[in-house]
Design a protein around this motif. Structure first.
Motif, PDB file in Angstrom:
ATOM      1  N   UNK A 190     -12.126  -4.920  25.708  1.00 51.44           N
ATOM      2  CA  UNK A 190     -11.260  -4.352  24.683  1.00 51.44           C
ATOM      3  C   UNK A 190      -9.880  -4.051  25.248  1.00 51.44           C
ATOM      4  N   UNK A 191      -8.849  -4.554  24.573  1.00 50.43           N
ATOM      5  CA  UNK A 191      -7.456  -4.322  24.970  1.00 50.43           C
ATOM      6  C   UNK A 191      -6.641  -4.008  23.717  1.00 50.43           C
ATOM      7  N   UNK A 192      -5.711  -3.057  23.845  1.00 51.75           N
ATOM      8  CA  UNK A 192      -4.754  -2.775  22.778  1.00 51.75           C
ATOM      9  C   UNK A 192      -3.366  -2.823  23.402  1.00 51.75           C
ATOM     10  N   UNK A 193      -2.601  -3.853  23.084  1.00 50.79           N
ATOM     11  CA  UNK A 193      -1.268  -3.995  23.672  1.00 50.79           C
ATOM     12  C   UNK A 193      -0.249  -3.226  22.842  1.00 50.79           C
ATOM     13  N   UNK A 194       0.714  -2.648  23.539  1.00 43.67           N
ATOM     14  CA  UNK A 194       1.746  -1.859  22.868  1.00 43.67           C
ATOM     15  C   UNK A 194       2.976  -2.683  22.531  1.00 43.67           C
ATOM     16  N   UNK A 195       3.419  -3.542  23.456  1.00 43.87           N
ATOM     17  CA  UNK A 195       4.708  -4.213  23.259  1.00 43.87           C
ATOM     18  C   UNK A 195       4.654  -5.717  23.511  1.00 43.87           C
ATOM     19  N   UNK A 196       3.467  -6.313  23.578  1.00 44.60           N
ATOM     20  CA  UNK A 196       3.389  -7.776  23.669  1.00 44.60           C
ATOM     21  C   UNK A 196       3.799  -8.349  22.315  1.00 44.60           C
ATOM     22  N   UNK A 197       4.787  -9.243  22.327  1.00 45.56           N
ATOM     23  CA  UNK A 197       5.294  -9.797  21.064  1.00 45.56           C
ATOM     24  C   UNK A 197       5.211 -11.320  20.986  1.00 45.56           C
TER      25      UNK A 197
ATOM     26  N   UNK B  19      10.907  -2.409  17.970  1.00 50.17           N
ATOM     27  CA  UNK B  19       9.490  -2.252  17.642  1.00 50.17           C
ATOM     28  C   UNK B  19       9.231  -0.926  16.946  1.00 50.17           C
ATOM     29  N   UNK B  20      10.034   0.078  17.266  1.00 55.13           N
ATOM     30  CA  UNK B  20       9.901   1.393  16.638  1.00 55.13           C
ATOM     31  C   UNK B  20      11.185   2.162  16.908  1.00 55.13           C
ATOM     32  N   UNK B  21      11.430   3.180  16.080  1.00 55.37           N
ATOM     33  CA  UNK B  21      12.615   4.023  16.269  1.00 55.37           C
ATOM     34  C   UNK B  21      12.340   5.372  15.635  1.00 55.37           C
ATOM     35  N   UNK B  22      12.848   6.474  16.221  1.00 53.03           N
ATOM     36  CA  UNK B  22      12.562   7.798  15.653  1.00 53.03           C
ATOM     37  C   UNK B  22      13.110   8.002  14.250  1.00 53.03           C
TER      38      UNK B  22
ATOM     39  N   UNK C 286       6.751   5.805  21.263  1.00 54.97           N
ATOM     40  CA  UNK C 286       6.107   5.627  19.955  1.00 54.97           C
ATOM     41  C   UNK C 286       5.086   4.495  19.999  1.00 54.97           C
ATOM     42  N   UNK C 287       5.478   3.344  20.554  1.00 56.25           N
ATOM     43  CA  UNK C 287       4.582   2.188  20.557  1.00 56.25           C
ATOM     44  C   UNK C 287       3.372   2.406  21.461  1.00 56.25           C
ATOM     45  N   UNK C 288       3.562   3.033  22.616  1.00 52.23           N
ATOM     46  CA  UNK C 288       2.423   3.266  23.508  1.00 52.23           C
ATOM     47  C   UNK C 288       1.520   4.378  22.976  1.00 52.23           C
ATOM     48  N   UNK C 289       2.097   5.358  22.288  1.00 51.82           N
ATOM     49  CA  UNK C 289       1.263   6.326  21.573  1.00 51.82           C
ATOM     50  C   UNK C 289       0.383   5.612  20.561  1.00 51.82           C
ATOM     51  N   UNK C 290       0.973   4.707  19.787  1.00 51.57           N
ATOM     52  CA  UNK C 290       0.213   4.037  18.730  1.00 51.57           C
ATOM     53  C   UNK C 290      -0.878   3.132  19.288  1.00 51.57           C
TER      54      UNK C 290
END
Length: 488
Positions: free
Chosen positions: A194-201, A358-361, A402-406
């Protein structure tokens, strides 16, 4: 003659062996020496074993000093949280390994140290909030590991070796779309880990069993970038500048989809450089000359942020680009430049730079946005465990926290689905759930639904304008659904 041979054959100077006991004395001397050698051998073996265990253990660690002083504060927070979990919930925890490329040049890893630090802060934020939930286990430990070009293979081996003893259920983070990341993902995927990538696009890093992704693909970013380009310049005339670095999947796929997203008359020409060569900046200077003489009003830049300032400088030094105000649009890697600098990264501000983030506050407080109040409070609230209180001097502008939290949140919510089971889920159990099309999470980057196969279904892609001093301004968002056309 060797010293050992001398010890075995003679007594030392001034200490002759008595004749009557010479044979027994020599035998005893030999036995003592052999014993000494044996003990030395045992110590050497023990030292090797201890060193081996240290290296093995340090591959997955929460040691505050493991990855340098710049990461020590957040590593210390992770270690303290881990210790509390082990003490208070010794039988009710799972472990997630957060992988970041700690080794290699910026060209190799495509993430600077500030981005890595922010990513770890996002991971820890998700860890803390999961552990504070009053409902039910599992509680969560975090171990940090490096998947840089020099060490991803032994790190993957350590993950496999220690899965059972550490209660590891998933790997998150995983770095950017580089060759080392591909190696890590392919190796873990071979055992359906199981892997969940944060910023692989990269669109090339899809279809790996066990991999779920929370970031927008390059194909979707390209569509969003072109939608914004048409908004800025309604009579779009674009030059695509592409990096030919063979080891970088991000630049290759972004270039392909920029070209594919343009209508026939919108595409003026394509130009290329290779960032893996020594003098790519010189090539970019010549490219800028061609752009400024082409009549184009837009550059779609399919390259990394490391080379982008050279292009921006070259464009802003040419009147034929400055006078009409050529616009540069690029992908999320430009977030690496999103930090305040003393000297401007380029000259004339009439050359504007936008990028698909990828995300912004800004999305956290956007009227009518998709971020729940509870998730917003997790970042910007007054709770002692909010991001703002835990990391008061840090910025969310690059989107990494934000992305690594998600990504971490997706992994933890998936593990929570197995809370009724008598045993800790295996990474294969987790992978089965992650890619089943059933995982839905309310993330800080918006609603996240992981569809069958592991992709995120709907993306709200923020568009940011980056200024020469590294500050940024929110310029809107484009919605991309299932790879379809974007809308702003």
């Amino acid at each position: 003659m060797s010293e050992d041979a001398d010890d075995l054959g003679t007594a030392g100077a001034g200490d002759p062996a008595p004749a009557e006991v010479g044979a027994n004395w020599a035998a005893g001397r030999r036995n003592r020496l052999l014993l000494r050698r044996a003990l030395a051998g045992v110590l050497v073996v023990a030292a090797v074993v201890v060193l081996g265990l240290y290296v093995r253990t340090s591959r997955l660690t929460d040691d505050s000093d493991a990855f340098g002083p710049d990461l020590a504060p957040v590593m210390s927070l992770i270690a303290a949280e881990n210790a509390a979990v082990e003490k208070e919930h010794p039988d009710d925890y799972v472990t997630v390994v957060a992988m970041f490329p700690m080794t290699g040049s910026l060209t190799d890893i495509a993430l600077n140290r500030e981005s890595i630090r922010h990513g770890l802060e996002g991971v820890h934020l998700a860890q803390v909030w999961r552990n504070r939930q009053p409902s039910s286990p599992p509680y969560v430990r975090v171990l940090v590991a490096s998947d840089g070009p020099q060490d991803w293979e032994p790190t993957v081996e350590a993950v496999r070796d220690r899965t059972a003893e550490e209660h590891i259920v998933a790997v998150t983070g995983l770095g950017a779309s580089t060759g080392a990341t591909r190696g890590t993902v392919a190796s873990l995927s071979a055992s359906r880990y199981a892997m969940v990538s944060a910023v692989i696009t990269s669109d090339e890093l899809t279809g790996f069993p066990g991999l779920a992704r929370v970031a927008a693909l390059n194909s979707e970013q390209a569509q969003a970038g072109v939608v914004h380009a048409r908004k800025v310049n309604p009579g779009l005339k674009a030059v695509v500048i592409k990096d030919l670095n063979p080891a970088d999947s991000y630049v290759k796929t972004l270039a392909r989809f920029y070209t594919g997203s343009l209508a026939g008359r919108e595409r003026v020409m394509e130009l290329s450089f290779d960032s893996s060569t020594r003098f790519s900046g010189t090539v970019l200077d010549v490219i800028a000359e061609r752009v400024c003489n082409s009549g184009a009003n837009t550059v779609l830049y399919a390259g990394r942020s490391e080379q982008l300032p050279a292009l921006m400088q070259a464009l802003s030094q040419r009147e034929r680009c400055v006078r009409p105000g050529v616009t540069v649009i690029t992908g999320d890697d430009a977030s690496e430049m999103n930090r305040k600098v003393d000297l401007g990264m380029w000259g004339d501000t009439r050359i504007r730079l936008f990028y698909t983030a990828l995300a912004h506050p800004a999305s956290l407080a956007l009227p009518g946005g998709g971020v729940l109040t509870a998730i917003r409070a997790r970042f910007e609230g007054d709770d002692p465990d909010s991001f703002r209180r835990m990391f008061p001097h840090e910025s969310l502008d690059d989107g990494m926290a934000i992305m690594h939290h998600d990504a971490m949140f997706v992994a933890l919510e998936t593990a929570k689905a197995f809370a009724r089971e008598p045993d800790v889920p295996s990474p294969q159990d987790m992978a089965n759930m992650l890619t089943s099309g059933t995982v839905t999470v309310e993330g800080a980057s918006g609603p996240i639904r992981i569809v069958e196969g592991g992709a995120r279904q709907t993306k709200e892609i923020p568009i940011l304008q980056l200024n020469p001093d590294g500050t940024s301004a929110y310029s809107g968002r484009v919605t991309v659904t299932d790879g379809g056309p974007g809308r702003s």
